[in-house]
Design a protein around this motif. Structure first.
Motif, PDB file in Angstrom:
ATOM      1  N   SER A  95       0.853  -1.208   0.000  1.00 58.79           N
ATOM      2  CA  SER A  95       0.000   0.000   0.000  1.00 58.79           C
ATOM      3  C   SER A  95       0.885   1.252   0.000  1.00 58.79           C
ATOM      4  O   SER A  95       2.008   1.246   0.490  1.00 58.79           O
ATOM      5  CB  SER A  95      -0.927  -0.007   1.207  1.00 58.79           C
ATOM      6  N   LYS A  96       0.301   2.290  -0.571  1.00 61.71           N
ATOM      7  CA  LYS A  96       1.061   3.533  -0.687  1.00 61.71           C
ATOM      8  C   LYS A  96       1.066   4.279   0.644  1.00 61.71           C
ATOM      9  O   LYS A  96       0.105   4.178   1.406  1.00 61.71           O
ATOM     10  CB  LYS A  96       0.411   4.420  -1.752  1.00 61.71           C
ATOM     11  N   PRO A  97       2.125   5.057   0.885  1.00 66.56           N
ATOM     12  CA  PRO A  97       2.138   5.848   2.131  1.00 66.56           C
ATOM     13  C   PRO A  97       1.023   6.900   2.130  1.00 66.56           C
ATOM     14  O   PRO A  97       0.662   7.429   1.081  1.00 66.56           O
ATOM     15  CB  PRO A  97       3.518   6.525   2.127  1.00 66.56           C
ATOM     16  N   LEU A 151       0.650  17.568  18.458  1.00 70.19           N
ATOM     17  CA  LEU A 151       0.325  17.131  17.101  1.00 70.19           C
ATOM     18  C   LEU A 151       1.275  16.017  16.643  1.00 70.19           C
ATOM     19  O   LEU A 151       0.856  15.001  16.078  1.00 70.19           O
ATOM     20  CB  LEU A 151       0.398  18.317  16.134  1.00 70.19           C
ATOM     21  N   ILE A 152       2.544  16.222  16.927  1.00 71.73           N
ATOM     22  CA  ILE A 152       3.534  15.221  16.497  1.00 71.73           C
ATOM     23  C   ILE A 152       3.304  13.906  17.266  1.00 71.73           C
ATOM     24  O   ILE A 152       3.393  12.812  16.709  1.00 71.73           O
ATOM     25  CB  ILE A 152       4.972  15.775  16.692  1.00 71.73           C
ATOM     26  N   THR A 153       2.981  14.046  18.542  1.00 71.32           N
ATOM     27  CA  THR A 153       2.723  12.847  19.356  1.00 71.32           C
ATOM     28  C   THR A 153       1.506  12.093  18.830  1.00 71.32           C
ATOM     29  O   THR A 153       1.433  10.868  18.906  1.00 71.32           O
ATOM     30  CB  THR A 153       2.482  13.252  20.835  1.00 71.32           C
ATOM     31  N   ASN A 154       0.566  12.832  18.293  1.00 70.69           N
ATOM     32  CA  ASN A 154      -0.661  12.226  17.768  1.00 70.69           C
ATOM     33  C   ASN A 154      -0.464  11.519  16.425  1.00 70.69           C
ATOM     34  O   ASN A 154      -1.404  10.979  15.873  1.00 70.69           O
ATOM     35  CB  ASN A 154      -1.719  13.315  17.583  1.00 70.69           C
ATOM     36  N   ALA A 155       0.743  11.592  15.908  1.00 68.01           N
ATOM     37  CA  ALA A 155       1.015  11.025  14.580  1.00 68.01           C
ATOM     38  C   ALA A 155       2.106   9.955  14.680  1.00 68.01           C
ATOM     39  O   ALA A 155       3.241  10.168  14.265  1.00 68.01           O
ATOM     40  CB  ALA A 155       1.466  12.148  13.643  1.00 68.01           C
ATOM     41  N   PRO A 156       1.746   8.793  15.241  1.00 65.03           N
ATOM     42  CA  PRO A 156       2.781   7.798  15.557  1.00 65.03           C
ATOM     43  C   PRO A 156       3.507   7.236  14.332  1.00 65.03           C
ATOM     44  O   PRO A 156       4.613   6.710  14.470  1.00 65.03           O
ATOM     45  CB  PRO A 156       2.003   6.696  16.283  1.00 65.03           C
ATOM     46  N   HIS A 157       2.885   7.339  13.144  1.00 64.84           N
ATOM     47  CA  HIS A 157       3.542   6.766  11.950  1.00 64.84           C
ATOM     48  C   HIS A 157       4.305   7.806  11.151  1.00 64.84           C
ATOM     49  O   HIS A 157       4.875   7.485  10.098  1.00 64.84           O
ATOM     50  CB  HIS A 157       2.489   6.126  11.027  1.00 64.84           C
ATOM     51  N   LEU A 158       4.298   9.046  11.609  1.00 66.62           N
ATOM     52  CA  LEU A 158       4.837  10.148  10.804  1.00 66.62           C
ATOM     53  C   LEU A 158       6.344   9.980  10.550  1.00 66.62           C
ATOM     54  O   LEU A 158       7.133   9.835  11.477  1.00 66.62           O
ATOM     55  CB  LEU A 158       4.577  11.480  11.532  1.00 66.62           C
ATOM     56  N   LYS A 159       6.698   9.999   9.262  1.00 67.09           N
ATOM     57  CA  LYS A 159       8.099   9.825   8.891  1.00 67.09           C
ATOM     58  C   LYS A 159       8.744  11.108   8.433  1.00 67.09           C
ATOM     59  O   LYS A 159       9.959  11.229   8.387  1.00 67.09           O
ATOM     60  CB  LYS A 159       8.204   8.833   7.719  1.00 67.09           C
ATOM     61  N   VAL A 160       7.900  12.082   8.028  1.00 65.26           N
ATOM     62  CA  VAL A 160       8.468  13.328   7.509  1.00 65.26           C
ATOM     63  C   VAL A 160       7.449  14.468   7.617  1.00 65.26           C
ATOM     64  O   VAL A 160       6.255  14.265   7.424  1.00 65.26           O
ATOM     65  CB  VAL A 160       8.936  13.145   6.035  1.00 65.26           C
ATOM     66  N   ILE A 161       7.990  15.641   7.966  1.00 65.82           N
ATOM     67  CA  ILE A 161       7.184  16.871   7.945  1.00 65.82           C
ATOM     68  C   ILE A 161       7.802  17.759   6.874  1.00 65.82           C
ATOM     69  O   ILE A 161       8.973  18.135   6.976  1.00 65.82           O
ATOM     70  CB  ILE A 161       7.231  17.600   9.311  1.00 65.82           C
ATOM     71  N   SER A 162       7.030  18.048   5.849  1.00 67.36           N
ATOM     72  CA  SER A 162       7.562  18.869   4.761  1.00 67.36           C
ATOM     73  C   SER A 162       6.795  20.177   4.713  1.00 67.36           C
ATOM     74  O   SER A 162       5.600  20.196   4.418  1.00 67.36           O
ATOM     75  CB  SER A 162       7.421  18.113   3.435  1.00 67.36           C
ATOM     76  N   ASN A 177      10.878  16.837  -0.946  1.00 66.91           N
ATOM     77  CA  ASN A 177      11.263  16.555   0.450  1.00 66.91           C
ATOM     78  C   ASN A 177      10.387  15.455   1.035  1.00 66.91           C
ATOM     79  O   ASN A 177      10.863  14.543   1.708  1.00 66.91           O
ATOM     80  CB  ASN A 177      11.095  17.823   1.306  1.00 66.91           C
ATOM     81  N   LEU A 178       9.098  15.568   0.757  1.00 69.12           N
ATOM     82  CA  LEU A 178       8.140  14.614   1.311  1.00 69.12           C
ATOM     83  C   LEU A 178       8.415  13.198   0.804  1.00 69.12           C
ATOM     84  O   LEU A 178       8.509  12.237   1.579  1.00 69.12           O
ATOM     85  CB  LEU A 178       6.727  15.042   0.916  1.00 69.12           C
ATOM     86  N   LEU A 179       8.577  13.082  -0.519  1.00 68.57           N
ATOM     87  CA  LEU A 179       8.764  11.747  -1.110  1.00 68.57           C
ATOM     88  C   LEU A 179      10.055  11.093  -0.612  1.00 68.57           C
ATOM     89  O   LEU A 179      10.083   9.914  -0.272  1.00 68.57           O
ATOM     90  CB  LEU A 179       8.795  11.848  -2.641  1.00 68.57           C
ATOM     91  N   VAL A 180      11.096  11.880  -0.568  1.00 69.57           N
ATOM     92  CA  VAL A 180      12.385  11.343  -0.120  1.00 69.57           C
ATOM     93  C   VAL A 180      12.295  10.940   1.353  1.00 69.57           C
ATOM     94  O   VAL A 180      12.790   9.885   1.758  1.00 69.57           O
ATOM     95  CB  VAL A 180      13.497  12.390  -0.375  1.00 69.57           C
ATOM     96  N   GLY A 181      11.624  11.783   2.139  1.00 68.74           N
ATOM     97  CA  GLY A 181      11.461  11.483   3.566  1.00 68.74           C
ATOM     98  C   GLY A 181      10.659  10.214   3.789  1.00 68.74           C
ATOM     99  O   GLY A 181      10.955   9.422   4.688  1.00 68.74           O
ATOM    100  N   ASP A 201       1.674   8.962   7.112  1.00 71.81           N
ATOM    101  CA  ASP A 201       3.125   8.730   7.095  1.00 71.81           C
ATOM    102  C   ASP A 201       3.878  10.019   6.792  1.00 71.81           C
ATOM    103  O   ASP A 201       5.037  10.179   7.153  1.00 71.81           O
ATOM    104  CB  ASP A 201       3.464   7.699   6.011  1.00 71.81           C
ATOM    105  N   GLY A 202       3.197  10.914   6.049  1.00 70.79           N
ATOM    106  CA  GLY A 202       3.864  12.159   5.673  1.00 70.79           C
ATOM    107  C   GLY A 202       2.907  13.331   5.777  1.00 70.79           C
ATOM    108  O   GLY A 202       1.721  13.209   5.484  1.00 70.79           O
ATOM    109  N   LEU A 203       3.448  14.472   6.205  1.00 76.57           N
ATOM    110  CA  LEU A 203       2.632  15.690   6.334  1.00 76.57           C
ATOM    111  C   LEU A 203       3.258  16.787   5.490  1.00 76.57           C
ATOM    112  O   LEU A 203       4.456  17.064   5.618  1.00 76.57           O
ATOM    113  CB  LEU A 203       2.588  16.124   7.803  1.00 76.57           C
ATOM    114  N   LEU A 204       2.465  17.368   4.600  1.00 76.67           N
ATOM    115  CA  LEU A 204       2.930  18.546   3.864  1.00 76.67           C
ATOM    116  C   LEU A 204       2.136  19.733   4.414  1.00 76.67           C
ATOM    117  O   LEU A 204       0.918  19.791   4.259  1.00 76.67           O
ATOM    118  CB  LEU A 204       2.720  18.373   2.360  1.00 76.67           C
TER     119      LEU A 204
END
Ligand code: GLV
Length: 328
Positions: A2-4, A62-73, A306-310, A48-51
């Protein structure tokens, strides 16, 4: 596989979306206003990613609420809306979009400087009010540029681009910065390094180009405004919080300085009945420094990259907390 999952907090230029469309499962907040904080808290739960944009508060909760977050762009060069230390502690890289907005922001700085010193909006108001009954030998006089002194506070990319534009105006240029530039660069730009105090005392036009940090918060307050010439103009295309706005309001009303051109305020948006908007010697624009077609498209492209690479777990092309990579 599945896609991020990615959440984008507003519609952004298509050039950025084109890069993302096939790569990620995209949700875009389509409204004109930013998502309310409580909604953002919900939206990030599974992503997984936030733009995001400078209008979004990306704090600990907010960051704590996003346990899967891999990148903030972030689609901006400034990132004072993001709790960078917390993101770094969580190992989440934060990207920004430097460089591409330098020229547009320097252009707007000059637009504000010219407009306030030569009373452009005042002139237009004068016509609209039916006051243009004849050519006035003494009417709407403004400041002279040749031989005047421009003071640049913060000599990063944008400060330097502002200095480059000053060449054709025959200005003297003073600057202050955390670090002094190399002599070569000083010579190329035709700028002289001074203390903040000297700059405040000597400049006819002062332009702010620092990021907003703990050190620069209210850098320009009552004391600094009093040090400026009564004939001086203050331009801010950086962040509203660098100026103590109440102190500025008093200085403008009392004639401590001649005028101000502001693209950024505190708060943003500035309420439409704010007293600053009642003064003739102020021009305010709604944070449009980077608002040119090409610039905003380029910002969207970098934010998408940035997002895709992250998402792939690789180092971001433009990362503002590269310390995240030291722990691994
Ligand atoms: C705009 O203010 C930006 O930081 O990009």
């Amino acid at each position: 596989m599945s896609k991020p999952k990615v959440f984008i907090t507003r519609q952004i230029p298509q050039a950025g979306l084109d890069l993302l469309q096939d790569q990620v499962e995209l949700e875009i907040w389509m409204q004109n206003e930013p998502p309310p904080y409580t909604i953002l808290l919900e939206k990030v739960q599974n992503i997984d990613g936030l733009l995001c944009l400078l209008t979004d508060k990306i704090d600990q909760q907010l960051i704590t609420n996003a346990p899967h977050l891999k990148v903030i762009s972030q689609m901006a060069v400034g990132y004072d809306n993001i709790d960078l230390n917390f993101a770094t502690n969580k190992g989440i890289p934060v990207g920004n979009t430097p460089g591409v907005l330098t020229e547009a922001t320097a252009d707007l700085t000059w637009a504000l400087l010219m407009a306030i010193t030569r009373r452009i909006t005042e002139g237009q108001e004068y016509i609209k009010q039916g006051k243009w009954t004849t050519w006035q030998p003494m009417g709407l006089l403004g400041a002279d540029f040749v031989g005047a002194t421009l003071g640049i506070i913060g000599m990063g990319r944008i400060g330097q681009a502002v200095a480059r534009r000053a060449k054709g105006f025959n200005l003297n240029i003073l600057y202050t910065n955390r670090r002094r530039l190399t002599l070569n660069l000083e010579q190329e730009l035709g700028v002289n390094y001074v203390t903040l105090e000297q700059l405040l005392k000597e400049a006819d036009f002062i332009s702010l180009h620092t990021p907003l940090t703990e050190e620069t918060y209210h850098l320009i307050s009552t004391k600094e405004l009093k040090q400026m010439k009564k004939t001086a103009f203050l331009i801010n295309t950086a962040r509203g919080g660098i100026i103590d706005q109440n102190a500025l309001l008093s200085a403008l009303k009392e004639g401590e300085i001649a005028g101000a051109g502001l693209d950024v305020t505190e708060p943003e948006p500035l309420p439409k009945d704010h007293e600053l908007l009642t003064l003739n010697n102020v021009i305010i624009t709604p944070h449009i420094g980077s608002a040119s077609y090409k610039t905003r498209s380029q910002m969207a492209i970098i934010a998408a990259q940035n997002l895709l690479v992250g998402l792939q777990g690789l180092p971001l092309p433009y990362c503002v907390n590269s310390a995240v990579y030291n722990n691994h």
